[in-house]
Design an enzyme around this catalytic site. Structure first.
Site, mmCIF file in Angstrom:
data_model
loop_
_atom_site.group_PDB
_atom_site.id
_atom_site.type_symbol
_atom_site.label_atom_id
_atom_site.label_comp_id
_atom_site.label_asym_id
_atom_site.label_seq_id
_atom_site.Cartn_x
_atom_site.Cartn_y
_atom_site.Cartn_z
ATOM 1 C CE1 TYR A 1 -3.593 -2.566 0.538
ATOM 2 C CE2 TYR A 1 -2.685 -2.989 2.717
ATOM 3 C CZ TYR A 1 -3.558 -3.308 1.706
ATOM 4 O OH TYR A 1 -4.397 -4.376 1.871
ATOM 5 C CE1 TYR B 1 -8.716 -4.768 1.458
ATOM 6 C CE2 TYR B 1 -8.846 -6.307 3.288
ATOM 7 C CZ TYR B 1 -8.155 -5.763 2.224
ATOM 8 O OH TYR B 1 -6.893 -6.226 1.915
ATOM 9 C CG ASP C 1 -14.199 -11.766 5.345
ATOM 10 O OD1 ASP C 1 -13.481 -12.233 6.260
ATOM 11 O OD2 ASP C 1 -13.757 -11.032 4.447
ATOM 12 C CE LYS D 1 -7.078 -9.212 9.075
ATOM 13 N NZ LYS D 1 -5.874 -8.547 8.631
#
Ligand SMILES: Cc1ncc(COP(=O)(O)O)c(C=O)c1O
Length: 394
Positions: free
Chosen positions: A6, A132, A219, A246
């Site tokens: 990014y 996202y 998600d 994660k």
């Protein structure tokens, strides 16, 4: 040369170099920093946890990895068995992969092929505005975040709606026979700006998905393992497919799992080879990842992490409720996530270095300054993070 994420490589400021990490602390040569973002929200047990490190070492003494194509092993068997009892309802069928984005890809492929296997053509996906779901192409397509994905405008078969029941009902009325799934980050949309919404929306989504046999995908790569103050949002509303990543491995090794319910699995379970799920990442079910995930879940339960998260939420309210400034649009708190949204992203320029000098690592993005702390954080360190955030506005 390292190509950083990014970042405009030409103008990026030098990253802080970490030489050690332990508990909630990151160490540079000259500074001790409280990690207020848990290394992109995954490091829930903190760094250098002796039991997690030992679990990896112990497994490494046996073997680090074998493929799941034609082979299996005890750590992956034990982890799938554990998840079967740990997760709600009949979310029993675990498909492992190496990252959250790939876990989302797998969920989307499952939803599409679920319909193909049933002899139906349902090409469309319903998703949320500001969603996202990762940076791979299909995950990007169901995402709705111009700030991340503006260079790849690919939204052919995806409809995005706000988190409003009227918009949801309208979308189902219009598209129900074309939709294969509705994918959401439940209750808390992370990278889209720490946006929080109500459980009623998900309850209505569950009803409509059941009515029209549209698969509901949660998600929970970011929200799973307590971040919203619920173990999983799936404990409140049961999806057909759940994606975890994660914190699944406590942040020690990248891994994800896409967990399907009985109905989804049954649509693939047949005598026809063409009904099989054609996906298989090299590192799926990696033995080190499974060993550390098992140990992480054991600690999560044994140390009653949900009460730790409740405490974090209480302190967050105590410290941040009512905090205002003309530059601040809103302060939002949910479970282990606190976010200050400002009107103008320029307001946050320089905050990272300001926090660094005060012993806090922060990574604000766009208009959002936030804390998503490791759950083992002590009160003093947590208060220091909030003091640093507040001090910036003084
Ligand atoms: C909700 C959500 N889904 C998917 C992903 C992608 O996970 P990964 O970065 O492991 O590919 C993220 C990452 O931040 C996420 O927040």
């Amino acid at each position: 040369m390292i190509w950083y994420p990014y970042e405009q490589m030409k103008t990026m400021k030098a990253p802080y170099e970490i030489v050690d990490a332990e508990g909630v602390y990151l160490y540079t040569e000259d500074q001790k920093l409280i990690d207020s973002v848990s290394s992109w929200w995954c490091m829930i047990h903190g760094y250098k946890h002796p039991e997690l490190t030992a679990a990896i070492k112990e497994q490494a003494d046996h073997f680090c990895h074998v493929m799941l194509g034609g082979l299996t092993h005890e750590p992956v068997q034990r982890l799938s068995q554990k998840l079967q009892t740990f997760l709600p309802g009949d979310l029993d069928y675990c498909f492992f992969s190496d990252s959250g984005s790939v876990g989302v890809e797998v969920a989307l492929k499952m939803a599409l092929q679920y319909n193909t296997n049933l002899g139906r053509k349902r090409p469309m996906v319903l998703a949320l505005e500001h969603a996202y779901h990762g940076d791979t192409f299909k995950a990007m397509e169901v995402g709705d975040d111009e700030d991340y994905h503006f260079a790849f405008d690919e939204k052919k078969e995806v409809v995005h709606i706000p988190t409003e029941v009227s918009a949801l009902e309208e979308a189902f009325e219009k598209y129900h026979d074309k939709l294969n799934c509705f994918i959401v980050e439940p209750l808390l949309q992370g990278a889209g700006g720490m946006r929080m919404y109500d459980i009623f929306f998900l309850e209505r989504a569950r009803q409509l998905c059941s009515q029209y046999d549209v698969l509901l995908i949660f998600d929970e790569v970011a929200t799973g393992f307590g971040r919203t103050g619920n173990r999983f949002v799936a404990d409140l509303v049961l999806p057909d497919i759940l994606v975890l990543g994660k914190a699944l491995t406590g942040g020690y090794i990248g891994h994800a799992v896409t967990v399907a319910n009985h109905k989804v699995f049954q649509a693939f379970y047949s005598d026809d080879d063409r009904h099989a799920l054609m996906h298989g990442p090299t590192f799926m079910g990696n033995a080190l990842a499974c060993a550390v995930a098992l140990k992480g879940i054991e600690i999560f339960e044994r140390e009653d992490y949900m009460s730790k998260i409740k405490r974090i939420e209480e302190i967050s309210h105590r410290e941040m409720d009512g905090f205002t400034d003309p530059r601040i649009k809103e302060v939002r708190i949910m479970g282990g996530c606190t976010c200050i949204e400002v009107y103008d992203s320029k307001t946050l320029e320089g905050f990272q270095q300001f926090a660094y000098e005060r012993g806090v690592f922060s990574r604000p993005f766009l208009k959002y300054m936030y804390a998503m702390v490791p759950y083992i954080i002590g009160e003093e360190d947590l208060v220091k993070i909030f003091d640093t955030m507040k001090e910036w506005f003084r």
